[in-house]
Structures are given as structure tokens and as C-alpha cells.
Scaffold this active site. Structure first.
Site, short mmCIF file in Angstrom:
data_model
loop_
_atom_site.label_atom_id
_atom_site.label_comp_id
_atom_site.label_asym_id
_atom_site.label_seq_id
_atom_site.Cartn_x
_atom_site.Cartn_y
_atom_site.Cartn_z
N GLU A 1 12.60 1.11 -25.28
CA GLU A 1 13.18 1.92 -24.22
C GLU A 1 14.56 1.35 -23.91
O GLU A 1 14.78 0.15 -23.97
CB GLU A 1 12.30 1.88 -22.98
CG GLU A 1 10.98 2.59 -23.20
CD GLU A 1 10.10 2.61 -21.96
OE1 GLU A 1 10.61 2.43 -20.86
OE2 GLU A 1 8.89 2.78 -22.13
N ALA B 1 14.40 -16.37 -21.87
CA ALA B 1 13.39 -16.81 -20.89
C ALA B 1 13.61 -16.07 -19.57
O ALA B 1 14.68 -15.54 -19.31
CB ALA B 1 13.52 -18.31 -20.67
N GLY C 1 7.44 -7.14 -19.41
CA GLY C 1 6.72 -6.06 -18.75
C GLY C 1 6.80 -4.83 -19.62
O GLY C 1 6.99 -4.91 -20.84
N CYS D 1 4.38 -1.37 -23.14
CA CYS D 1 3.92 -1.71 -24.49
C CYS D 1 3.37 -3.12 -24.63
O CYS D 1 2.20 -3.30 -24.95
CB CYS D 1 5.06 -1.49 -25.48
SG CYS D 1 5.74 0.16 -25.36
N LYS E 1 0.18 -3.98 -22.55
CA LYS E 1 -0.94 -3.14 -23.01
C LYS E 1 -1.40 -3.55 -24.42
O LYS E 1 -2.58 -3.71 -24.67
CB LYS E 1 -0.46 -1.68 -23.01
CG LYS E 1 -1.27 -0.71 -23.84
CD LYS E 1 -0.75 0.71 -23.67
CE LYS E 1 0.38 1.09 -24.59
NZ LYS E 1 0.04 1.36 -25.98
N ARG F 1 6.66 0.65 -15.35
CA ARG F 1 5.30 0.26 -15.71
C ARG F 1 5.22 -1.24 -16.03
O ARG F 1 6.04 -1.76 -16.78
CB ARG F 1 4.81 1.09 -16.91
CG ARG F 1 4.43 2.50 -16.50
CD ARG F 1 4.06 3.34 -17.68
NE ARG F 1 5.22 3.71 -18.47
CZ ARG F 1 5.16 4.40 -19.61
NH1 ARG F 1 4.01 4.79 -20.08
NH2 ARG F 1 6.27 4.71 -20.26
C1 UGA Z 1 8.75 -2.92 -27.16
C2 UGA Z 1 9.18 -3.34 -28.57
O1 UGA Z 1 10.37 -4.13 -28.51
C3 UGA Z 1 9.44 -2.11 -29.46
O2 UGA Z 1 9.74 -2.54 -30.79
C4 UGA Z 1 8.18 -1.24 -29.46
O3 UGA Z 1 8.37 -0.06 -30.22
C5 UGA Z 1 7.81 -0.86 -28.04
O4 UGA Z 1 7.61 -2.07 -27.26
C6 UGA Z 1 6.55 -0.03 -28.09
O5 UGA Z 1 5.53 -0.55 -28.54
O6 UGA Z 1 6.61 1.17 -27.80
P1 UGA Z 1 10.03 -2.06 -24.97
O7 UGA Z 1 8.75 -2.32 -24.26
O8 UGA Z 1 10.70 -0.74 -24.77
O9 UGA Z 1 9.84 -2.22 -26.56
O10 UGA Z 1 11.10 -3.15 -24.50
P2 UGA Z 1 11.56 -4.61 -25.00
O11 UGA Z 1 13.02 -4.58 -25.16
O12 UGA Z 1 10.79 -5.07 -26.15
O13 UGA Z 1 11.23 -5.49 -23.73
C7 UGA Z 1 9.90 -5.69 -23.27
C8 UGA Z 1 9.86 -6.68 -22.14
O14 UGA Z 1 10.15 -8.00 -22.63
C9 UGA Z 1 10.87 -6.42 -21.03
O15 UGA Z 1 10.26 -6.67 -19.79
C10 UGA Z 1 11.97 -7.43 -21.30
O16 UGA Z 1 12.67 -7.78 -20.13
C11 UGA Z 1 11.16 -8.60 -21.84
N1 UGA Z 1 11.93 -9.51 -22.71
C12 UGA Z 1 12.47 -9.06 -23.87
C13 UGA Z 1 12.06 -10.84 -22.35
O17 UGA Z 1 11.56 -11.28 -21.30
N2 UGA Z 1 12.75 -11.69 -23.19
C14 UGA Z 1 13.30 -11.26 -24.36
O18 UGA Z 1 13.91 -12.10 -25.06
C15 UGA Z 1 13.16 -9.91 -24.70
#
Ligand code: UGA
Length: 437
Positions: free
Chosen positions: A157, A254, A259, A262, A265, A329
């Protein structure tokens, strides 16, 4: 131009809508199905029901080119379609298991409308065995020829369009390589590696990918916690570690934990799935525990600064689970606000996109502001809980005059701590206590 590819996409959440719009952008004729009439009307005008950079523009462009359509009727959408993508939600049940009721319902509806050979492609994140189960379900309800394939989606997202059109890889699960040929053709122009495997492996690749990334985040968060006992700075450590090609620089940020709809869950779902099969997935249990701990620690840090939180006024910048989205979410920000209000704190909050959604789930002492400076005025402490790029550009000189105490707790390690400390702020990130950040 591949007008011969008529595609029907069932479900217009993040995955369905972005996939449908991008398939149209790639030259296919696409009909997206959603059962909500109002939503369909809105999308027909090129308005996206979700905040996703660049999506509305692509919707308008492809509607105008008559490649993108929206319908409530699956029958209409499937007419002449060679492929139907299932992009419905698989939310967690209370025990963490993926709820497949929407997938099953979609399968039954598709079965009712199948006239000729069609490829049914599941894009929703589903446990191993779901493609086979879907095939059996459809077979029970119809006589037409079809195949069920699995094609996981890896978009994030906030950068969904770019992720879809420029993926690192495309994974296709099919019972036979020949069956995957048409789908390979659809994705070929994206010039990404296409990996065709069996359906079970492809289903597990999706979970394994998200669990791996969540694991990376929990690991760096634990390193950050160790940093707080030392002179080390987790930002420096992550940079140094990430230079190793075997590790890579991504997902080593860090903070207050992951959250979204995805990671939480999917980590729970794989843990539950493994457990149900008789395997105790210890590492995933630790990933979940550490993620919760990061949120709890952040609240404890606020208490350490302010003492009893009763009637303390706290500014919280950010409600979305990450920047560039209005999705709340499993947002750490929301959980932290709930914990703070429970302890009697008064919250003043701002988010560029997520306020309306947050209002639906938060109650108690929370005031919402349409501008960050008004939210910060007269507060005892400022907490950063979402990595919105615009927070970097705020006037810290002005903020210094607005805050009652110049305390900043940066749960996303996104601000320039060195500069802020020089300005007289008491700044603390996560794992950056020695002052280099
Ligand atoms: C995640 C995956 O990155 C996608 O590849 C996948 O398609 C998607 O889930 C899904 O299964 O539909 P998304 O949840 O949109 O994507 O967002 P992310 O950028 O991955 O971030 C997820 C969470 O991790 C966020 O809360 C973000 O702040 C946190 N995060 C991310 C960290 O705390 N540290 C990081 O280095 C990267």
C-alpha cells in the site's frame, strides 16, 4: 495492445482494484466487480475508494480508453472473459486462521456463471491447499472446463501501482506448466522474472515472503532495543548490516513495529496453519511477541518522560499504519493512542489522510486536527507514529514555541535527531538513544 485478453477481477480492495487498473494499463480489457452499487458508481467516474498515489489518474485514463469497466454483476463481467481473478479479503479469524468464506463464496458465484473454458486465478492471500479446495468446490457446482491457478500479489500500500507494474518477480502456481502459459503471457511485458511452480509452493511463497519481511523488522527492532543499552545507534547498525548483499538494506527500519492488513494477519495465519498441522513455528511466535513489545515499550517511554499520564496532553502525529495510505488496520498508532487514553491522557492528533477512518475506531479523549501545528499546540509531548514524508518538512522552530515541553518521541526514526537536539529538543528515537540520530 492485447484486446484479446478479457479479464474479470472479483473484488475491488487494494489488491483487486490495483490489479484491475494495472491490467487495463497493460492493454487488457478489464471488468472489476464489486457488490456495492455506490462504490461501483464512484469507480466508474474514475474515483478511487482508497487513497493510493497515482491510482485515480490511471483509472480515469483507462476508463476513457474503454479498457476498464466496473460492474456489480459477475455475469456481465465474466461474459467473454478468459480469466477471472479472485481478489477478495481473507481476514483473520479469532484464532489467527485465515477466513476463507469470501473465497468460497466467490468460487460458488463463478461456478454459476462459467460457460466455457476459463482460467480462475486466486490473488487473495490463502493457506496452502486453497487453490485445490477451490477447484473441488467449483467442480461440484458446474460442468464447464476450467483451471484454478494461484498468483500471489506482492504490492505494498502506498506504492501499489509502481509495485504492480515493476515487480521484483511474478509467481504463478499451476498444476501444469502448460496451464500457466496464458498467465505468463499476461505478465511477460512487465519484464520481471516469472517463476512457475506448483500451487502449494506458490501459496506458501506468499506467506513465507511476508513472514520473512516481518521477521526482518522484528529482528532489527530487537537490535534497536539492545542499542538503547549501549552507545550504538540502530540506524547506523542497520545501514552497515544492509550493505551485505545477502541481507540487503530494505525492511531494516526499527520503530514501533509493523502494522497493516498483511504482516500481522499473515504471520498469525502461518503460525496457526503450522500449529494445526502439528508443527510449532517458534520463530513466528517470537516475531509476534517482539512486534507487540515495540508498541508497549513506546507507551512506557512516554510514561517515563511524563510520569502519571492522567490529563497529560499528548500530540500524536500519524494514524495510518504507514505513510502514503489512509489504512489504519492494525496500525501501531491506533493501538498506542488507545493505551494512552486508557491511562487518562488527552490526545491531540493529525494525519493527512486517515482521520476519518480513525474516528470510526477511536473514542475517549481524542481530538482531531486538520493541521499538525494545531494538534501540537500546548502539548506535553510530541509522538511520531506514522512515517508520513510531510512530517520531515515541518517547521521545528515553530513547533518549539507550540509545545509545552520540547519532548519528541520518534516512533519511526524519521526525523533528524542531531538537528533537533541542537535546537533544544529532548529527542528520542527507537534504538537511537546515544544522540547520533
Ligand atoms: C506488505 C508487503 O510489503 C507486500 O509485499 C505485500 O504484498 C503486502 O504486505 C500484502 O501482503 O498485501 P504493506 O502491508 O502494504 O505490504 O506495507 P509495508 O510497506 O510492507 O509495511 C508494513 C508495515 O511494516 C508498516 O507498518 C511499516 O511501517 C512497517 N515497516 C516496514 C517497518 O516497521 N520497518 C521497515 O523497515 C519496513
Amino acid at each position: 495492445m492485447k484486446d484479446n485478453n478479457k479479464i474479470c477481477v472479483l473484488g475491488t480492495g487494494y489488491v483487486g482494484l490495483v490489479s484491475g487498473v494495472c491490467f487495463a494499463e497493460m492493454g487488457n480489457l478489464v471488468t472489476c466487480i464489486d457488490r456495492h452499487k455506490d462504490k461501483v458508481e464512484m469507480m466508474r467516474k474514475g474515483k478511487s475508494p482508497i487513497f493510493e498515489p497515482g491510482l485515480s489518474e490511471l483509472m480515469k485514463k483507462n476508463i476513457k480508453k474503454e479498457r476498464l469497466f466496473f460492474e456489480t454483476s459477475l455475469k456481465k463481467g465474466m461474459k467473454g472473459a478468459t480469466m477471472v481473478f479472485i481478489c477478495v479479503g481473507t481476514p483473520p479469524k479469532k484464532n489467527g486462521e485465515a477466513d476463507l468464506s469470501h473465497v468460497k463464496k466467490a468460487a460458488q458465484q463463478i461456478a454459476k456463471n462459467l460457460q466455457k473454458y476459463t482460467q480462475i486465478v486466486i490473488k487473495s492471500t490463502v493457506p496452502v491447499g486453497t487453490s485445490a479446495m477451490t477447484e473441488r468446490l467449483i467442480r461440484r457446482h458446474c460442468k464447464a472446463e476450467f483451471d484454478v491457478l494461484f498468483c500471489p500479489e506482492f504490492l505494498r500500500e502506498g506504492s501499489a501501482v509502481g509495485d504492480f507494474l515493476k515487480p521484483d518477480r511474478v509467481v504463478i502456481g499451476a498444476t501444469d506448466k502448460k496451464i500457466a502459459r496464458d498467465l505468463v503471457q499476461v505478465f511477460k511485458e512487465l519484464k520481471a522474472p516469472i517463476f512457475v511452480t506448483n500451487r502449494s509452493s506458490s501459496e506458501l511463497i506468499k506467506y513465507a515472503s511476508n513472514c520473512f519481511l516481518a521477521n526482518k523488522i522484528s529482528l532489527i527492532n530487537e537490535i534497536a532495543n539492545v542499542c538503547e543499552y549501549t552507545e550504538a545507534d540502530v540506524e547506523e547498525v542497520a545501514h552497515g548490516v544492509g550493505l551485505d548483499k545477502r541481507i540487503g538494506p530494505h525492511f531494516l527500519k526499527a520503530g514501533i513495529g509493523y502494522g497493516g492488513s498483511c504482516f500481522p494477519k499473515d504471520v498469525h495465519a502461518l503460525n496457526q496453519y503450522a500449529g494445526a498441522k502439528g508443527y510449532d513455528f517458534k520463530l513466528l511466535k517470537a516475531v509476534i511477541k517482539v512486534n507487540q513489545q515495540q508498541r508497549d515499550n513506546f507507551v512506557k517511554k512516554i510514561e517515563k518522560r511524563l510520569g502519571n499520564l492522567k490529563d497529560k496532553r499528548i500530540a500524536v502525529l500519524g494514524l495510518a499504519f504507514k505513510g502514503n495510505t489512509d489504512d489504519i488496520r492494525e496500525s501501531a498508532a491506533i493501538e498506542i493512542i488507545k493505551a494512552l487514553t486508557k491511562k487518562g491522557a488527552k490526545i491531540q492528533t493529525y494525519d493527512p489522510e486517515a482521520i476519518n477512518r480513525a474516528k470510526e475506531v477511536l473514542d475517549g479523549q481524542v481530538r482531531y486536527f486538520r493541521n499538525p501545528y494545531s494538534a501540537i499546540r500546548n502539548c506535553d509531548l510530541l509522538a511520531i507514529t506514522t512515517e508520513w514524508p510531510e512530517f520531515k518538512k515541518l517547521s521545528w522552530r515553530k513547533i518549539k514555541t507550540l509545545l509545552k515541553n520540547p519532548i519528541i518521541l520518534d516512533g519511526k526514526n524519521m526525523l533528524d535527531g542531531v538537528k533537533l537536539r541542537k535546537m533544544g529538543f529532548d529527542y528520542q528515537g527507537v534504538g537511537t538513544s546515544n544522540g547520533t540520530k
